[in-house]
Write an enzyme that holds these catalytic residues in place. Sequence first.
Site, PDB file in Angstrom:
ATOM      1  N   ASN A  22      -6.794   6.454   2.297  1.00 33.52           N
ATOM      2  CA  ASN A  22      -7.722   5.785   3.205  1.00 33.52           C
ATOM      3  C   ASN A  22      -7.665   6.242   4.650  1.00 33.52           C
ATOM      4  O   ASN A  22      -8.605   6.023   5.389  1.00 33.52           O
ATOM      5  CB  ASN A  22      -7.534   4.269   3.135  1.00 33.52           C
ATOM      6  CG  ASN A  22      -6.133   3.838   3.504  1.00 33.52           C
ATOM      7  OD1 ASN A  22      -5.185   4.620   3.436  1.00 33.52           O
ATOM      8  ND2 ASN A  22      -5.984   2.589   3.897  1.00 33.52           N
ATOM      9  N   ASP A  23      -6.583   6.842   5.096  1.00 32.10           N
ATOM     10  CA  ASP A  23      -6.565   7.348   6.458  1.00 32.10           C
ATOM     11  C   ASP A  23      -5.440   8.351   6.660  1.00 32.10           C
ATOM     12  O   ASP A  23      -4.478   8.381   5.897  1.00 32.10           O
ATOM     13  CB  ASP A  23      -6.459   6.223   7.486  1.00 32.10           C
ATOM     14  CG  ASP A  23      -5.150   5.437   7.410  1.00 32.10           C
ATOM     15  OD1 ASP A  23      -4.255   5.815   6.634  1.00 32.10           O
ATOM     16  OD2 ASP A  23      -5.028   4.457   8.136  1.00 32.10           O
ATOM     17  N   ASP A  33       0.822  -1.204   0.000  1.00 28.33           N
ATOM     18  CA  ASP A  33       0.000   0.000   0.000  1.00 28.33           C
ATOM     19  C   ASP A  33       0.859   1.258   0.000  1.00 28.33           C
ATOM     20  O   ASP A  33       0.525   2.250  -0.640  1.00 28.33           O
ATOM     21  CB  ASP A  33      -0.933   0.012   1.203  1.00 28.33           C
ATOM     22  CG  ASP A  33      -2.061  -1.002   1.083  1.00 28.33           C
ATOM     23  OD1 ASP A  33      -2.232  -1.585  -0.003  1.00 28.33           O
ATOM     24  OD2 ASP A  33      -2.778  -1.205   2.084  1.00 28.33           O
ATOM     25  N   GLY A  34       1.990   1.217   0.689  1.00 28.03           N
ATOM     26  CA  GLY A  34       2.878   2.383   0.757  1.00 28.03           C
ATOM     27  C   GLY A  34       3.416   2.773  -0.614  1.00 28.03           C
ATOM     28  O   GLY A  34       3.517   3.948  -0.945  1.00 28.03           O
ATOM     29  N   ARG A  89      -2.108  18.532  23.924  1.00 30.73           N
ATOM     30  CA  ARG A  89      -2.702  19.852  23.730  1.00 30.73           C
ATOM     31  C   ARG A  89      -4.069  19.689  23.103  1.00 30.73           C
ATOM     32  O   ARG A  89      -4.335  18.715  22.401  1.00 30.73           O
ATOM     33  CB  ARG A  89      -1.843  20.698  22.801  1.00 30.73           C
ATOM     34  CG  ARG A  89      -0.475  20.947  23.360  1.00 30.73           C
ATOM     35  CD  ARG A  89       0.329  21.777  22.426  1.00 30.73           C
ATOM     36  NE  ARG A  89       1.666  21.867  22.999  1.00 30.73           N
ATOM     37  CZ  ARG A  89       2.565  22.703  22.608  1.00 30.73           C
ATOM     38  NH1 ARG A  89       2.322  23.515  21.632  1.00 30.73           N
ATOM     39  NH2 ARG A  89       3.739  22.731  23.180  1.00 30.73           N
TER      40      ARG A  89
END
Length: 184
Positions: free
Chosen positions: A155-156, A81-82, A166
């Site tokens: 996808n994300d 996928d990368g 914070r």
Amino acid sequence: MKKKNLKKISLILRPENSWKLKGHLETITSTLIDFGLQVFVSEYEKTRLSEYLQPKLFKKLKFTSLANIHATDLIITLGGDGTLLGLARKVQPFSPPIFGINLGQLGFITEFTRNDFSYHLKQTINGQFQVQNISLYRAIVKEKSKTIFNSHFINDAVIARGEISRLFTLMITANERKIYDLAG
């Protein structure tokens, strides 16, 4: 299913040297060449490919700059996928279809496995395929009004906190239109 005449094919390889590439690369390259297709590969892969391919196959490859890889009829990625995500970031917004072969572990986006790609590749070469358009999104992280991160994703996207927790505001937009604000 619209039949498209494929003539020029680009190959994109996973960045690191991998034994997984060697056998599959020879199969794919010889299949493409046997079908009379021109096979393009980025110039920076020349040394690695000279080690992975038989000289008769290597001589038939056409080397080009990575900037011109998208000027073909189909791009085949060999990796995970990368590899596919990295390519999508570079060739967007107008990319030819991408045929992703998963040599990685999970393969959520790369559709074909190292065991079934050969059949599907021949179907694709023969014009028996459908293009599935996948949206490419952009994540922009701003601190006050300064952009500190800007990248595309499919996808994300992960927002990880630093050493100090914070509060932050997350604004979701689409086509320059605000959809939602989340503060937390």
